[in-house]
Scaffold this motif. Sequence first.
Motif, PDB file in Angstrom:
ATOM      1  N   PHE A 179       0.816  -1.221   0.000  1.00 30.83           N
ATOM      2  CA  PHE A 179       0.000   0.000   0.000  1.00 30.83           C
ATOM      3  C   PHE A 179       0.852   1.275   0.000  1.00 30.83           C
ATOM      4  CE2 PHE A 179      -3.422  -2.538   2.436  1.00 30.83           C
ATOM      5  CZ  PHE A 179      -3.881  -3.076   1.238  1.00 30.83           C
ATOM      6  N   ALA A 180       2.150   1.153  -0.147  1.00 31.69           N
ATOM      7  CA  ALA A 180       3.046   2.303  -0.084  1.00 31.69           C
ATOM      8  C   ALA A 180       2.624   3.390  -1.076  1.00 31.69           C
ATOM      9  CB  ALA A 180       4.478   1.871  -0.366  1.00 31.69           C
ATOM     10  N   GLY A 181       2.447   4.602  -0.550  1.00 33.28           N
ATOM     11  CA  GLY A 181       2.116   5.748  -1.392  1.00 33.28           C
ATOM     12  C   GLY A 181       0.655   5.887  -1.748  1.00 33.28           C
ATOM     13  N   ARG A 182      -0.160   4.954  -1.355  1.00 32.91           N
ATOM     14  CA  ARG A 182      -1.582   5.030  -1.707  1.00 32.91           C
ATOM     15  C   ARG A 182      -2.345   5.944  -0.751  1.00 32.91           C
ATOM     16  NH1 ARG A 182      -4.345  -0.681  -2.511  1.00 32.91           N
ATOM     17  NH2 ARG A 182      -6.134   0.743  -2.348  1.00 32.91           N
ATOM     18  N   GLU A 183      -3.499   6.410  -1.191  1.00 27.04           N
ATOM     19  CA  GLU A 183      -4.365   7.250  -0.380  1.00 27.04           C
ATOM     20  C   GLU A 183      -5.683   6.531  -0.109  1.00 27.04           C
ATOM     21  OE1 GLU A 183      -3.820  10.258   0.927  1.00 27.04           O
ATOM     22  OE2 GLU A 183      -1.794  10.482   0.115  1.00 27.04           O
ATOM     23  N   ASP A 184      -6.298   6.882   1.003  1.00 28.69           N
ATOM     24  CA  ASP A 184      -7.653   6.409   1.331  1.00 28.69           C
ATOM     25  C   ASP A 184      -7.789   4.890   1.344  1.00 28.69           C
ATOM     26  OD1 ASP A 184      -8.546   9.012   1.598  1.00 28.69           O
ATOM     27  OD2 ASP A 184      -9.073   9.180  -0.508  1.00 28.69           O
ATOM     28  N   ILE A 185      -6.848   4.256   2.040  1.00 31.28           N
ATOM     29  CA  ILE A 185      -6.972   2.822   2.292  1.00 31.28           C
ATOM     30  C   ILE A 185      -8.040   2.620   3.359  1.00 31.28           C
ATOM     31  CG2 ILE A 185      -5.742   0.772   3.131  1.00 31.28           C
ATOM     32  CD1 ILE A 185      -4.730   1.756   0.468  1.00 31.28           C
ATOM     33  N   ALA A 186      -8.860   1.624   3.203  1.00 27.71           N
ATOM     34  CA  ALA A 186      -9.820   1.264   4.246  1.00 27.71           C
ATOM     35  C   ALA A 186      -9.101   0.434   5.291  1.00 27.71           C
ATOM     36  CB  ALA A 186     -10.988   0.485   3.657  1.00 27.71           C
ATOM     37  N   GLY A 236      10.386  -3.836   8.243  1.00 27.58           N
ATOM     38  CA  GLY A 236       9.216  -4.407   7.592  1.00 27.58           C
ATOM     39  C   GLY A 236       8.474  -5.428   8.416  1.00 27.58           C
ATOM     40  N   ARG A 237       8.592  -5.332   9.740  1.00 25.28           N
ATOM     41  CA  ARG A 237       7.925  -6.310  10.606  1.00 25.28           C
ATOM     42  C   ARG A 237       6.507  -5.889  10.990  1.00 25.28           C
ATOM     43  NH1 ARG A 237      11.853  -8.354   8.861  1.00 25.28           N
ATOM     44  NH2 ARG A 237      13.357  -9.685   9.964  1.00 25.28           N
ATOM     45  N   GLY A 238       6.081  -4.722  10.506  1.00 26.35           N
ATOM     46  CA  GLY A 238       4.744  -4.274  10.821  1.00 26.35           C
ATOM     47  C   GLY A 238       4.546  -2.828  10.425  1.00 26.35           C
ATOM     48  N   ILE A 239       3.406  -2.242  10.816  1.00 29.01           N
ATOM     49  CA  ILE A 239       3.062  -0.865  10.477  1.00 29.01           C
ATOM     50  C   ILE A 239       2.593  -0.137  11.735  1.00 29.01           C
ATOM     51  CG2 ILE A 239       2.432  -1.467   8.103  1.00 29.01           C
ATOM     52  CD1 ILE A 239      -0.492  -1.373   8.925  1.00 29.01           C
ATOM     53  N   ALA A 240       2.593   1.193  11.662  1.00 25.75           N
ATOM     54  CA  ALA A 240       2.115   2.004  12.788  1.00 25.75           C
ATOM     55  C   ALA A 240       1.674   3.364  12.254  1.00 25.75           C
ATOM     56  CB  ALA A 240       3.205   2.181  13.838  1.00 25.75           C
ATOM     57  N   GLY A 241       0.774   4.020  12.967  1.00 24.54           N
ATOM     58  CA  GLY A 241       0.255   5.308  12.540  1.00 24.54           C
ATOM     59  C   GLY A 241       0.917   6.457  13.265  1.00 24.54           C
ATOM     60  N   TYR A 242       1.453   7.417  12.486  1.00 24.21           N
ATOM     61  CA  TYR A 242       2.057   8.598  13.076  1.00 24.21           C
ATOM     62  C   TYR A 242       1.863   9.788  12.155  1.00 24.21           C
ATOM     63  CZ  TYR A 242       4.248   6.103  16.914  1.00 24.21           C
ATOM     64  OH  TYR A 242       4.443   5.374  18.041  1.00 24.21           O
ATOM     65  N   ASN A 243       2.240  10.971  12.637  1.00 25.10           N
ATOM     66  CA  ASN A 243       2.115  12.190  11.848  1.00 25.10           C
ATOM     67  C   ASN A 243       3.466  12.564  11.244  1.00 25.10           C
ATOM     68  OD1 ASN A 243       3.525  14.237  13.779  1.00 25.10           O
ATOM     69  ND2 ASN A 243       2.167  13.020  15.071  1.00 25.10           N
ATOM     70  N   THR A 256       4.780   5.673   3.414  1.00 25.90           N
ATOM     71  CA  THR A 256       3.572   6.039   4.148  1.00 25.90           C
ATOM     72  C   THR A 256       2.333   5.882   3.275  1.00 25.90           C
ATOM     73  OG1 THR A 256       3.724   8.364   3.506  1.00 25.90           O
ATOM     74  CG2 THR A 256       4.849   7.707   5.537  1.00 25.90           C
ATOM     75  N   PHE A 257       1.185   5.731   3.923  1.00 28.01           N
ATOM     76  CA  PHE A 257      -0.092   5.765   3.227  1.00 28.01           C
ATOM     77  C   PHE A 257      -1.177   6.190   4.211  1.00 28.01           C
ATOM     78  CE2 PHE A 257       0.736   1.394   4.597  1.00 28.01           C
ATOM     79  CZ  PHE A 257      -0.424   1.027   5.251  1.00 28.01           C
ATOM     80  N   ARG A 258      -2.277   6.725   3.678  1.00 29.62           N
ATOM     81  CA  ARG A 258      -3.370   7.216   4.510  1.00 29.62           C
ATOM     82  C   ARG A 258      -4.440   6.146   4.662  1.00 29.62           C
ATOM     83  NH1 ARG A 258      -4.140  12.671   5.145  1.00 29.62           N
ATOM     84  NH2 ARG A 258      -5.596  11.941   6.716  1.00 29.62           N
ATOM     85  N   VAL A 259      -5.059   6.131   5.849  1.00 23.43           N
ATOM     86  CA  VAL A 259      -6.174   5.226   6.130  1.00 23.43           C
ATOM     87  C   VAL A 259      -7.387   6.079   6.468  1.00 23.43           C
ATOM     88  CG1 VAL A 259      -7.048   3.409   7.650  1.00 23.43           C
ATOM     89  CG2 VAL A 259      -4.644   3.398   6.936  1.00 23.43           C
ATOM     90  N   LYS A 260      -8.493   5.833   5.785  1.00 23.86           N
ATOM     91  CA  LYS A 260      -9.680   6.688   5.908  1.00 23.86           C
ATOM     92  C   LYS A 260     -10.181   6.793   7.345  1.00 23.86           C
ATOM     93  CE  LYS A 260     -11.851   4.378   2.695  1.00 23.86           C
ATOM     94  NZ  LYS A 260     -12.910   3.927   1.757  1.00 23.86           N
ATOM     95  N   GLU A 261     -10.164   5.703   8.084  1.00 19.25           N
ATOM     96  CA  GLU A 261     -10.760   5.698   9.419  1.00 19.25           C
ATOM     97  C   GLU A 261      -9.846   6.260  10.512  1.00 19.25           C
ATOM     98  OE1 GLU A 261     -12.575   2.209   7.135  1.00 19.25           O
ATOM     99  OE2 GLU A 261     -10.622   3.181   7.349  1.00 19.25           O
TER     100      GLU A 261
END
Length: 292
Positions: A179-186, A236-243, A256-261
């Motif tokens: 999903f690298a670089g994508r926008e509006d992932i669910a 590459g062992r996982g993902i996390a949300g940050y600014n 990075t990529f954005r998640v809608k929720e």
Amino acid sequence: MTTQQMSYFLTTVKYLNMTEAAEKLNMTQSALSRSILAMENELGVTLLIRDKRKKLRLTAEGSTVYQHLTRIYSAYEKMNIEVEKIRKGIDGNLKIGFLDGQLLGSQVKEILDQFSAKYPNIELQFFRDTEHGLLKKLRQQQLDVAIMLELQAQNDPEIIYSELFWLPTYMIASKDHPFAGREDIAISELRNDTFIYTKDSAITELLISNCRKAGFEPHMIYVDDIQTQSLYLEMGRGIAGYNEYHTCFYSPNVSTFRVKEIPDARFVIAWSKTNYNPAIAMLNRLITNTQH
């Protein structure tokens, strides 16, 4: 013995004349005499006597008391001046906490630069800690204010906060994540991913809540600190949300990529409701004026 009595005694010794001292103190001679007598009764000694020519002079005990009270009263006056400077915001210090891994950011730097320019005698001191560490130090007043996320401060009844700014939240993953670089992932599309977070964090709780709303239980790996989390993300062992003000965001090994929720991050300045350092109110006024 009161500070007022000390002042009366020192003034009397300065003039060695009850009439002149009373006039200087704007009081009656009898009232001044009673104040000196009260000191003598408290100490159990005679401080002043009149010589054959009816002039006042210090006794040996009075001379000793005078020497000590001169130092004590001078220190008392100096203390009052320093306290008043702090009360008026002329002098003092402000201890500011920042989240581990969070960069200063242009907004905060601009505000603190303006504060230092306006109040040059207030020393700014900077510290870093975890979310729980910042909240604990605010409650114990080891910190005066902290720059943190609203969702970290909002459930603590001892903490007050006001808004600073908003930043978009991104999921951080390795460069080869699909999903690298994508926008509006669910968020439901991440059901097979592993999430790397520290324990007992408000951010972690928000993520888990959003995943459950999407119908799945997230697979979590919990780490002890931000530095270890960064290593997991880069490997590459996982993902996390940050600014975008987070240090992880700028590693050459992540994307990075954005998640809608996942909502944007609302940053606040937080402080204890029982901390009366006047510099806190001064900083808040400056922030309010800057924002308007």
